[in-house]
Design a protein around this motif. Sequence first.
Motif, PDB file in Angstrom:
ATOM      1  N   TYR A 192      42.498  39.528  41.240  1.00  0.00           N
ATOM      2  CA  TYR A 192      41.535  38.836  41.539  1.00  0.00           C
ATOM      3  C   TYR A 192      41.750  38.058  42.218  1.00  0.00           C
ATOM      4  O   TYR A 192      40.685  37.427  42.550  1.00  0.00           O
ATOM      5  N   GLY A 193      42.650  37.398  42.450  1.00  0.00           N
ATOM      6  CA  GLY A 193      43.344  36.803  43.521  1.00  0.00           C
ATOM      7  C   GLY A 193      43.015  37.446  45.033  1.00  0.00           C
ATOM      8  O   GLY A 193      41.779  36.820  45.748  1.00  0.00           O
ATOM      9  N   SER A 194      42.728  38.031  45.363  1.00  0.00           N
ATOM     10  CA  SER A 194      41.827  38.837  46.186  1.00  0.00           C
ATOM     11  C   SER A 194      40.135  39.005  46.612  1.00  0.00           C
ATOM     12  O   SER A 194      40.224  38.367  47.299  1.00  0.00           O
ATOM     13  N   VAL A 195      39.973  38.849  45.567  1.00  0.00           N
ATOM     14  CA  VAL A 195      38.247  39.543  45.296  1.00  0.00           C
ATOM     15  C   VAL A 195      37.537  37.990  44.755  1.00  0.00           C
ATOM     16  O   VAL A 195      36.833  37.012  45.781  1.00  0.00           O
ATOM     17  N   LEU A 196      38.352  36.715  44.275  1.00  0.00           N
ATOM     18  CA  LEU A 196      38.428  35.243  44.964  1.00  0.00           C
ATOM     19  C   LEU A 196      38.397  34.374  46.041  1.00  0.00           C
ATOM     20  O   LEU A 196      37.645  34.210  46.508  1.00  0.00           O
ATOM     21  N   SER A 197      39.153  35.022  47.124  1.00  0.00           N
ATOM     22  CA  SER A 197      39.220  34.384  48.597  1.00  0.00           C
ATOM     23  C   SER A 197      37.960  35.498  49.257  1.00  0.00           C
ATOM     24  O   SER A 197      37.439  34.346  49.513  1.00  0.00           O
ATOM     25  N   ALA A 198      37.382  35.900  48.795  1.00  0.00           N
ATOM     26  CA  ALA A 198      36.333  36.813  49.669  1.00  0.00           C
ATOM     27  C   ALA A 198      35.371  35.840  48.770  1.00  0.00           C
ATOM     28  O   ALA A 198      34.398  35.646  49.597  1.00  0.00           O
ATOM     29  N   CYS A 199      34.653  36.058  47.826  1.00  0.00           N
ATOM     30  CA  CYS A 199      33.773  35.233  46.857  1.00  0.00           C
ATOM     31  C   CYS A 199      34.139  33.752  47.420  1.00  0.00           C
ATOM     32  O   CYS A 199      33.374  33.204  47.807  1.00  0.00           O
ATOM     33  N   GLY A 240      36.168  35.226  34.744  1.00  0.00           N
ATOM     34  CA  GLY A 240      36.548  34.998  33.457  1.00  0.00           C
ATOM     35  C   GLY A 240      37.108  36.083  33.254  1.00  0.00           C
ATOM     36  O   GLY A 240      37.230  36.173  31.580  1.00  0.00           O
ATOM     37  N   LEU A 241      36.828  37.069  33.727  1.00  0.00           N
ATOM     38  CA  LEU A 241      37.435  38.627  33.533  1.00  0.00           C
ATOM     39  C   LEU A 241      39.070  38.529  33.627  1.00  0.00           C
ATOM     40  O   LEU A 241      39.357  38.454  32.657  1.00  0.00           O
ATOM     41  N   ALA A 242      39.719  37.010  34.693  1.00  0.00           N
ATOM     42  CA  ALA A 242      41.132  36.922  34.783  1.00  0.00           C
ATOM     43  C   ALA A 242      41.695  36.259  33.644  1.00  0.00           C
ATOM     44  O   ALA A 242      42.846  36.384  33.314  1.00  0.00           O
ATOM     45  N   MET A 243      40.612  35.442  32.876  1.00  0.00           N
ATOM     46  CA  MET A 243      40.916  35.140  31.636  1.00  0.00           C
ATOM     47  C   MET A 243      41.037  35.521  30.370  1.00  0.00           C
ATOM     48  O   MET A 243      41.533  36.008  29.326  1.00  0.00           O
ATOM     49  N   LYS A 244      39.806  36.551  30.152  1.00  0.00           N
ATOM     50  CA  LYS A 244      39.986  37.724  29.386  1.00  0.00           C
ATOM     51  C   LYS A 244      41.329  38.522  29.154  1.00  0.00           C
ATOM     52  O   LYS A 244      41.621  38.934  27.823  1.00  0.00           O
ATOM     53  N   ASN A 245      41.433  38.885  30.553  1.00  0.00           N
ATOM     54  CA  ASN A 245      42.942  39.612  30.780  1.00  0.00           C
ATOM     55  C   ASN A 245      44.664  39.461  31.013  1.00  0.00           C
ATOM     56  O   ASN A 245      44.723  39.638  30.858  1.00  0.00           O
ATOM     57  N   GLY A 246      43.890  37.733  30.206  1.00  0.00           N
ATOM     58  CA  GLY A 246      45.402  37.013  30.342  1.00  0.00           C
ATOM     59  C   GLY A 246      46.448  36.735  32.061  1.00  0.00           C
ATOM     60  O   GLY A 246      47.462  36.215  32.026  1.00  0.00           O
ATOM     61  N   VAL A 247      45.754  36.503  32.949  1.00  0.00           N
ATOM     62  CA  VAL A 247      46.081  36.392  34.401  1.00  0.00           C
ATOM     63  C   VAL A 247      45.081  35.187  34.843  1.00  0.00           C
ATOM     64  O   VAL A 247      46.488  34.666  36.051  1.00  0.00           O
ATOM     65  N   PHE A 248      44.142  34.187  33.953  1.00  0.00           N
ATOM     66  CA  PHE A 248      44.290  32.918  34.875  1.00  0.00           C
ATOM     67  C   PHE A 248      45.165  32.359  35.286  1.00  0.00           C
ATOM     68  O   PHE A 248      44.841  31.014  35.487  1.00  0.00           O
ATOM     69  N   SER A 257      30.288  31.859  47.269  1.00  0.00           N
ATOM     70  CA  SER A 257      29.153  32.582  46.062  1.00  0.00           C
ATOM     71  C   SER A 257      30.160  31.737  44.442  1.00  0.00           C
ATOM     72  O   SER A 257      31.135  32.779  44.164  1.00  0.00           O
ATOM     73  N   THR A 258      30.106  30.669  44.644  1.00  0.00           N
ATOM     74  CA  THR A 258      30.415  30.880  42.897  1.00  0.00           C
ATOM     75  C   THR A 258      29.775  30.982  41.650  1.00  0.00           C
ATOM     76  O   THR A 258      31.265  31.258  40.251  1.00  0.00           O
ATOM     77  N   LEU A 259      28.638  31.936  41.544  1.00  0.00           N
ATOM     78  CA  LEU A 259      28.593  32.934  40.975  1.00  0.00           C
ATOM     79  C   LEU A 259      28.919  33.999  40.426  1.00  0.00           C
ATOM     80  O   LEU A 259      30.167  34.253  39.316  1.00  0.00           O
ATOM     81  N   TRP A 260      29.500  34.541  41.481  1.00  0.00           N
ATOM     82  CA  TRP A 260      30.321  36.097  41.556  1.00  0.00           C
ATOM     83  C   TRP A 260      32.151  34.598  41.113  1.00  0.00           C
ATOM     84  O   TRP A 260      32.192  36.230  40.498  1.00  0.00           O
TER      85      TRP A 260
END
Length: 881
Positions: free
Chosen positions: A138-145, A159-167, A150-153
């Motif tokens: 999640y950290g790597s792909v957020l760096s790409a976003c 949202g996935l990170a929150m769902k999976n408990g790593v937020f 791209s705030t949408l991506w």
Amino acid sequence: MYSISYQQLEQKLSAFGRKLIFSIAFFSRTSNFPEPFLNECTKPRNIIHSKPKIFHAHLIKTQNLECNTHAANSVLHAYCEYSRMDNAAKVLEEMANPNSVSWNLMISNSNKALLYLDSWRLFCRMHMLGFDMNMFTYGSVLSACCALTSTLWGELVYGLAMKNGVFSDGYVRCGMIELFSRSCRFDDSLRVFYDYLCDNVVCWNAVISGAVKNREYWVALDIFIQMWDAFLKPNEFTIPSVLNACVLLLELQFGKMVHGAAIKCGLETDVFVGTSIVDLYAKCGFMDEAFRELMQMPVSNVVSWTAMLNGFVQNDDPISAVQMFGEMRNKGVEINNYTVTSVLTACATPTMAKEAIQIHSWIYKTGFYQDSVVQTSFINMYSKIGEVALAELVFAEAENLHNLSLWSNMISVLAQNSDSEKVIHLFQRMFQEYLKPDKFCCSSVLGVIDCLDLGRQIHTYTLKSGLISNVNVSSSLFTMYSKCGNIEESYIIFELIEDKDNVSWASMIAGLVEHGFSDRAAELFREMPMEEIVPDEMTLTAILNACSSLQTLKSGKEIHGFILRHSVGELRIANGAIVNMYTKCGDLVSARSFFDMIPLKDKFSCSSMITGYAQRGYVEDTLQLFKQMLMNDLDSSSFTISSVLGVISISNRSRIGIQVHAHCIKMGSQSEASTGSSLVTMYSKCGGIDDCCRAFKEILTPDLVSWTAMIVSYAQNGKGADALQVYELMRNSGIKPDSVTFVGVLSACSHAGLIEEGNFFLNSMIKDYGIEPGYRHYACMVDLLSRSGRLTEAERFISEMPIKPDALVWGTLLAACKLRDDVELGKLAAKKIIELEPSEVGAYISLSNIWASVGQWDEVLKIRGSMRGTGIAKEPGWSSL
């Protein structure tokens, strides 16, 4: 051939080395490596990374790539280290059982290779295939976003990170905070930050840095205080961001507190922290403290010294800046292009011209000269010291002509010097060089052109390139149309601007006033509050000029009240506009009252006050104020001089006029057409026709007003033939006469008794120049005929006029009848005047005098009686003798 076992390598390699060599040890039991390869494999970290292709080939040959995921990941990692992302992608495709580590390696290394879109696609594919994702994913792909803004991506990922408990992981939250900050959604960054407070300093640094980038400087300082209160220790990244906020707020006291925190945390020795401290003191104007901190830094670099140098530049101390530059050279400190541009900025003043040339030579020798940024600084420097030719030479020597900044600065310099021909030439060259002019180029070009066709071509280009949406380009565009006299198109473009700023409103209001639409300008000003725009000083000055033009005192007072209530600016420009408004509206008392309250009077406010007095004939006040203006060393414009010379003409004070003429010679303004024309008129009114000629000869380029003033002067002094000669000289010089010129010409014919010439010039007005004669022209013809004793012919001329004669025409005939004792014609002229202007006392008196001159006293009494009946009283005559 030799083989190597895992146990032998385990004794020699570190933990990291053992991890990388595991796959090789596994395969060594079944096959042998070539001896050269074996020798290199004995070196830690070179086993795979030095020969990734060989190892990859070996895995394929032994068919172990599909079954050994760890070995495949090692090859994938090796390719990524060499930025061979295409080969790494092939390895991923060939792997039978890639795991989360495989995908994470590809995503993170795609970011390192700036392949952010590939990073996002890999993440989407990983998610689709159902692989487990962790905080690194999640950290790597957020760096790409974040890189793709791209705030949408990014929101989907978070949202996935929150769902999976790593937020709650700092790496993930930091990525989301940076994404929102870079996308100008700082409020969302704060929301993410405060969702889960943690002791991860990286998150605190991210939100502080985001606050600074989004110009929320006080928020950055507030978060730093919260961080300190939470007993979190700031690091070498925290302090520079907070100090940068202090610099931008010029908040020295808070900066000193941060400086103390850096010392307490042991960070003052860090080169970045030390540089930020130097920059704080320098930008806040405390150069001694900045220099002390610089000298105390254990390790300083070019950034530290450049910050110090910039501080001297911003504090208007170019000498110290150049000395600092010399000290850098003496100490062998590295010098980069930012240092060079800073010292060039310091030399951008006429007093530093010598140093500028010397530094130019040094830059030329050291190889910085061909840097585009440095050349741009050279162009700006030479323009500010008045050496535009040298700026053009620098531009001509530039090799990288694909740098838009270089072109825009050169065009801007030429535009500021009103060299429209060169500006347009450079603008056209840009297209020949296959460059697309940017918003700065277009704004500069539109600011100097006065050709409507060319302006429309540039308008078309701004539409095609999308630059029309820029408020500066749009403002320059409608200003261009206004300057070219097309106020309708100017207003259309103004209406199309979505985000109008104060410059747009002020320019449009000023344009409407200039073209005689002051009432529309006033309406436009009333629309500003509805757009939630607070007028600035320029806008208020423009609307005050509109009130002056409309002579609406009430509206002008309302604007004045608004300025006082809101304390807009320092009123340096608006002060003169307020004085001008009161004088134009005839309220000289209020004008003088406000003028006396101005602490620092400028030439515009003085000129407005002088002109107001002069236009209403206040001779003493005009001369006294002009004297004060000269005593205060304020420059007097040609308009001010003309006003002063006008009242001197009225009062017939030739001695004062000569003194003003001497002042004009001292200032070098006697050669200007406006000042010279006023001198000609003044000497004419004072009876000095020879002085008129001398004043006229001093004018370098006489305009229509100058020639007309000379013609009228000769005419008023009874030199009709000389006036007509001047008229011919004017025509031969290529200047076309106007209606005022013909008044002087016909007056000259009248004074010289040239009837035929008078008729010729009256007809020439219509045939040769298309000028319709007015009442003053016809009055001159009546005067010409009357002076020659042709009163009956003059009366017939009046009756045959194409326009209805006014009181001026009949009054001219009446005055001639009085001189010639023509009672009957005088009665007719007086009757016509009384019909047109019943309260005109002069007609009654003239007719009364005519009757008295022929002894008809009964008629005199009747006229006097009719005057008393209508309430008209003759003002008694008086004499100062």
